[in-house]
Scaffold this active site. Structure first.
Site, PDB file in Angstrom:
ATOM      1  N   THR A  65       0.672  -1.165  -0.272  1.00 63.14           N
ATOM      2  CA  THR A  65       0.390   0.475   0.184  1.00 63.14           C
ATOM      3  C   THR A  65       0.520   1.301   0.344  1.00 63.14           C
ATOM      4  OG1 THR A  65      -1.718  -1.136   1.354  1.00 63.14           O
ATOM      5  CG2 THR A  65      -1.921   1.675   1.466  1.00 63.14           C
TER       6      THR A  65
ATOM      7  N   THR B 112       6.627  -5.333   1.477  1.00 64.12           N
ATOM      8  CA  THR B 112       7.957  -4.989   2.380  1.00 64.12           C
ATOM      9  C   THR B 112       9.187  -6.737   2.310  1.00 64.12           C
ATOM     10  OG1 THR B 112       7.462  -4.991   4.491  1.00 64.12           O
ATOM     11  CG2 THR B 112       8.036  -2.722   2.728  1.00 64.12           C
ATOM     12  N   ASP B 113       8.028  -7.557   3.050  1.00 69.31           N
ATOM     13  CA  ASP B 113       8.028  -9.324   3.143  1.00 69.31           C
ATOM     14  C   ASP B 113       9.224  -9.628   2.121  1.00 69.31           C
ATOM     15  OD1 ASP B 113       7.376  -8.540   6.183  1.00 69.31           O
ATOM     16  OD2 ASP B 113       6.259 -10.698   5.838  1.00 69.31           O
TER      17      ASP B 113
ATOM     18  N   LYS C  48      15.810  -7.383   3.607  1.00 73.54           N
ATOM     19  CA  LYS C  48      15.114  -6.738   4.664  1.00 73.54           C
ATOM     20  C   LYS C  48      15.630  -6.949   6.158  1.00 73.54           C
ATOM     21  CE  LYS C  48      10.450  -6.198   6.425  1.00 73.54           C
ATOM     22  NZ  LYS C  48       9.246  -6.566   6.380  1.00 73.54           N
TER      23      LYS C  48
END
Lengths: 390, 622
Positions: free
Chosen positions: A63, A139-140, A216
């Protein structure tokens, strides 16, 4: 007491009181007074500046903009170009936008077939004239998707992956700054696939990371993304939005547009832990490729050697990477390593395990000669392997 | 001046914010400790932006804050984690804080919510790193003495403390806070103060609230007939509440008077802004000389009213200046106060002539960069237009003395949405029934007076004191209530005032000392000296028990004296003053008391000394 009935959850009726507070009450205690007609959302018209370059925004579920209905408390993600521009009006000073919603999924539900669709969409947008592409992504698994796209699409223009670590509904969200930085990069001089996210916990600078070298590294912080084994290929200052690219960054126009969207999906990545039984490898029977995330310089326990050897003999390409993430695999130092090399395990150089996985999928979809596969896996194709380690 | 409040239709309500004294913060496991800002270990900076609502609107209070794009700076500490940084989702709602909140709710006879939902309340003034404050409605409908009512009690997280301008300190962010809101059921300034005092007493009765300046804040809502609802934020001193209400009534009455006069004069607000920078090219006014742009707003018919006082130290002009300051200007000039501040009469005359306005008309000047001056002029026009309507609905902040300044518009109702990262908490019958309500401090004071023999003043002082728990423990452990109360409220406080570090004396040591006095091993006259000794040696004898440390302190200041020793001392003193004793007979007892007490250095109770002296004098007389 009056309020707006929102929903039933876990056996309780959730009601938003006129003060704005939600409370949970027994469903029997709620009496319907009236059912007001839904109010249409006001949608101010957004005018885009025709003088500016056009960017394509492709959303996959991350989002970048959201809207809150304070009457019901509902938060909805926004995907259309005008909705995004309404939420982050400064984007309108950087470029024109067209948008495409490819998927609306949580990034943990991403899969190779959607990477392929994404690659085709990006290719189509660039083919039809976009001067840059922004992909909004959860983002994962953003680093996997970005790496996959960088193998599948060779592009003359920037392809920028962006997301937010803190939800877009909150006034403090990193979404707006990340989006603005990504638009600055997408209209700039870059010519490769990158991830653009916060560089620090402050709203002062975004880092531009090479898609095959980014990871990440924190569950929640804004600056969770980090380039591993190399510095970021650029930075964007905020709020000036000045982009500075390093000498290593591939420049706009370096490559011609090219799509190679085949992937061999029968590939896996296995994180070895002490004591893990060799039988675990049975799972990968019939796989075309297996990346191992081994210990230290690139090891798994000695007891694995026979079973691994069988897998390789059965046609599975096995690539060794390191769970250290930093540094290069070297299986020539210790006995176990030498045994692994002996049975045909390929040293994955300084590739990140995830980058090695998507690369292996891409390589195996194109080549079946073991020698060629080995050579390609050890050759730098998209910046995933560096000549010297740091 | 005192008004007939019923006549002008005063309605007031209060919101009380009280920090809770829990071990951990509301949504993380950090301690609720306040820090010295000099101890901050790092800092970071953020921008906040209002999120668009479904109606395409941004909350008007939020929009006001966004008028100026601001970068907020935050100080962080080693007692703060990523939750306060807005870098990590919140932990579950702190059960200890919920339990204290429920205790207060029960004391106010409120009805708990079946299932408590945590909400995000939009606040983008920088005081919350997230841009919202987490808050949950916990109980409803409580009773207060008189015909007043508590509407709600909410459990919220405390905001970050503003260090200066746009810099905030994260130590305070997240401390649990209860917000108690009354109905607008008060009708005189005195009512408001009495209700605030009553609620404050209930809160302190729990023994689980923080004490000291800034730990409790009252917001007051005031309106009068034809006026408007105005919320005054952050009244910290209870004694000022009535004055704040009085002054707000005065302000609203004053603004209504100005409105009536403006209407009678046919006053208006000229929406056109004139650039008058050139007129002041040669000015001696430092502020105008420095400014890139000087803009003028004409207010036909406003002359004399902008400078009219509406509250001590406040005029309509101050209200306009508050609005203008939102654009980053330092203030405004208006013709009611000119010539002044280096602006000459000739300059004012030239300004009036240039704008073609008469004596009845007023001009407001704003001086700053083009963008800021333009924004400020627009704000002046907005506020001047409101003056034609009377009193605007506003959130205001208290100034020293009880006057107020404009802060922001009243927030709209629509500014809350669910905090989805925190699960709802059910308050079952079992939990509610398990909540025990403590004795009210007022009841406790009465009991101390009735059952423990403290006089009324001392009883009340003891009940409301921070040393209440220590007092109760001392009494339970056999110390006479009067001795305990006098020591805790009198001796210790006096020593502290004299600069003795009595804070370092532990509760166990204080109790040990009082018990030693009760056992006769130290005289009550020696208490101050022993406390000084304990404070002096605090931390030195860490391996000893409190009893051992007390005994050592007594020994150091007042070596133990046996009955035989005492008699010897007494005999000695009397013998040395044989003549005096012969002259005065039993009348020598009083003067000799002091001499003996000095000899034994306070280590024997005065009563025993008196008895010994009396015996000796009687013996000699016979």
């Amino acid at each position: 007491m009056t309020g707006t009935y929102i929903t039933d959850r876990d056996g309780m009726a959730v009601v938003k009181l006129d003060t704005g507070y939600n409370i949970g009450v027994s469903p029997g205690a709620v009496h319907l007074l009236e059912r007001p007609a839904p109010q249409p959302a006001a949608t101010p018209v957004v005018v885009q500046n025709p003088e500016l370059p056009e960017l394509a925004i492709i959303s996959t579920g991350g989002t970048i903009a959201s809207r809150v209905d304070y009457r019901t408390g509902a938060v909805t993600s926004q995907f259309s170009a005008s909705d995004i521009l309404r939420a982050i009006p400064e984007l309108g000073d950087i470029a024109r936008y067209r948008s495409r919603q490819l998927a609306s999924i949580l990034s943990e539900n991403m899969r190779p077939s959607i990477w392929q669709e994404l690659a085709r969409s990006i290719h189509a947008e660039i083919e039809s004239g976009a001067s840059g592409v922004i992909v909004t992504h959860g983002t994962d698994t953003m680093a996997y998707s970005a790496a996959a796209v960088s193998f599948m699409v060779k592009s003359p223009v920037p392809i920028v992956f962006v997301g937010s670590q803190r939800s877009a509904d909150r006034p403090s969200s990193d979404n707006a700054m990340n989006a603005l930085c990504s638009a600055a990069v997408a209209t700039g001089d870059l010519g490769e696939v990158a991830v653009v996210m916060h560089d620090t916990t402050s709203d002062d600078r975004c880092a531009v990371h090479r898609a095959t070298k980014v990871r990440k590294m924190h569950t929640s912080r804004r600056d969770a993304f980090a380039s591993i084994g190399m510095p970021p290929i650029g930075y964007v200052d905020y709020p000036s939005l000045e982009v500075s690219l390093s000498g290593e960054a591939v420049r706009r126009g370096t490559h011609d547009l090219e799509l190679a969207d085949d992937l061999e999906e029968r590939c896996g990545l296995l994180h070895f832990v002490p004591g893990m039984p060799p039988e675990i490898l049975d799972t990968f029977e019939g796989y075309a490729g297996l990346v191992l995330s081994g210990t230290g310089l690139g090891h798994v326990r000695t007891e694995w050697i026979p079973r691994l050897s069988e897998l390789i003999a059965g046609g599975t390409t096995v690539v060794m990477t390191s769970q250290c993430l930093h540094g290069r695999v070297c299986d020539r130092v210790y006995d176990t390593g030498r045994d692994l090399l002996g049975i045909g395990v390929i040293e994955g150089e300084d590739m990140l395990p995830e980058a090695a996985l998507v690369k292996l999928m891409w390589v195996l979809a194109r080549e079946d000669d073991p020698g060629t596969v080995r050579a390609l896996m050890q050759e730098n194709l998209r910046g995933e392997i560096r000549r010297g380690s740091r | 001046m005192e008004y007939d409040y019923a006549e002008i239709g005063l309605k007031a309500g209060i919101e009380i914010h009280q920090q809770l004294d829990t071990a951990e913060k509301l949504f993380c496991r950090c301690p609720t400790a306040l820090r010295d800002t000099a101890e901050h270990t790092d800092e970071f900076s953020r921008y906040l932006r209002a999120t668009e609502s479904e109606l395409g609107e941004i909350d008007r209070a939020a929009q006001e804050e966004m008028r100026l794009v601001r970068r907020f700076r935050y100080y962080t500490y080693d007692t703060v984690c990523l939750v306060e940084h807005d870098e990590e989702p919140p932990a579950p709602l702190n059960p200890e804080a919920l339990s204290v909140c429920l205790t207060i709710a029960k004391m106010l006879a409120m009805t708990p919510i079946e299932q408590v939902h945590t909400m995000r309340k939009l606040v983008i003034d920088g005081s919350n790193t997230s841009g919202f404050q987490r808050t949950a409605l916990v109980a409803l409908n409580g009773t207060l003495p008189g015909d007043c009512r508590v509407e709600t009690i909410c459990l919220e997280e405390e905001a970050a403390q503003r260090v200066e301008d746009e810099t905030f300190s994260l130590d305070r962010l997240g401390i649990p806070l209860v917000e108690i809101t009354t109905a607008p059921c008060m009708h005189t300034p005195g009512d408001v103060q009495a209700v605030a005092r009553q609620i404050g007493m209930v809160l302190r009765s729990t023994g689980k609230v923080k004490r000291g300046l800034g730990t409790i804040r009252q917001d007051v809502n005031v309106s009068i007939r034809d006026g408007a609802r105005v919320e005054i934020k952050g009244v910290q001193e209870l004694d000022l509440i009535a004055e704040v209400v009085r002054r707000e009534v005065q302000r609203q009455v004053g603004l209504l008077g100005i409105r009536d006069e403006l209407r009678a004069r046919g006053a208006s607000v000229d929406p056109a802004v004139t650039d008058v920078t050139d007129l002041f090219a040669e000015t001696q006014s430092a502020i105008l000389k420095k400014a890139k742009n000087i803009l003028a707003v004409c207010l036909p018919g406003f002359a004399g009213l902008i400078g009219r006082e509406i509250q001590p130290g406040r005029r309509l002009g101050s209200e306009m200046a508050d609005y203008a300051k939102k654009c980053g200007v330092g203030g405004i000039f208006h013709t009611d106060e000119l010539p002044a501040y280096g602006v000459t009469a000739e300059e004012v005359a030239r300004l009036r002539e240039h704008l073609g306005i008469g004596e009845q008309d007023a001009v407001v000047l704003v001086a700053a960069s083009r963008q800021r001056a333009g924004c400020a002029a627009e704000q002046v026009i907005i506020r001047a237009t409101m003056a034609l309507d009377g009193v605007p609905e506003e959130t205001r902040r208290m100034l020293e003395g009880g006057s107020t300044a404009y802060m922001r518009p009243l927030p709209g109702a629509a500014r809350m949405y669910p905090e989805t990262d925190v699960f709802p908490v059910s308050i079952g019958a079992g939990l509610w029934e398990s909540i025990e309500t403590p004795e009210l401090l007022t009841d406790r004071a009465e009991r101390f007076h009735r059952d423990l023999g403290l006089d009324e003043a001392l009883a009340r002082q003891m009940a409301f004191s921070e040393r209440l728990l220590l007092f109760e423990r001392a009494v339970a452990e056999g110390v006479r209530p009067v001795l305990a109360a006098r020591t805790l409220l009198g001796t210790i406080r006096e020593l502290a005032r004299d600069g003795v570090g009595v804070a370092a004396v532990t509760d166990d040591e204080v109790i040990g000392l009082l018990q030693a006095v009760e056992a006769g091993s130290a005289a009550k006259e020696a208490i101050p000296d022993v406390l000084i000794e304990l404070a002096r040696t605090a931390g030195e004898r860490a391996r000893q028990t409190p009893e051992e440390r007390v005994a050592a302190a007594i020994e150091a200041v007042a070596p133990a004296i046996s009955a035989a020793d005492l008699e010897a001392v007494v005999r000695n003193v009397v013998e040395e003053r044989e003549e005096f004793v012969r002259e005065r007979g039993m009348g020598a007892l009083g003067p000799l008391m002091g001499v003996v007490m000095k000899e034994v250095r306070g280590s024997v109770d005065g009563k025993l000394v008196a008895q010994a002296l009396k015996r000796e004098l009687e013996r000699r007389a016979s």
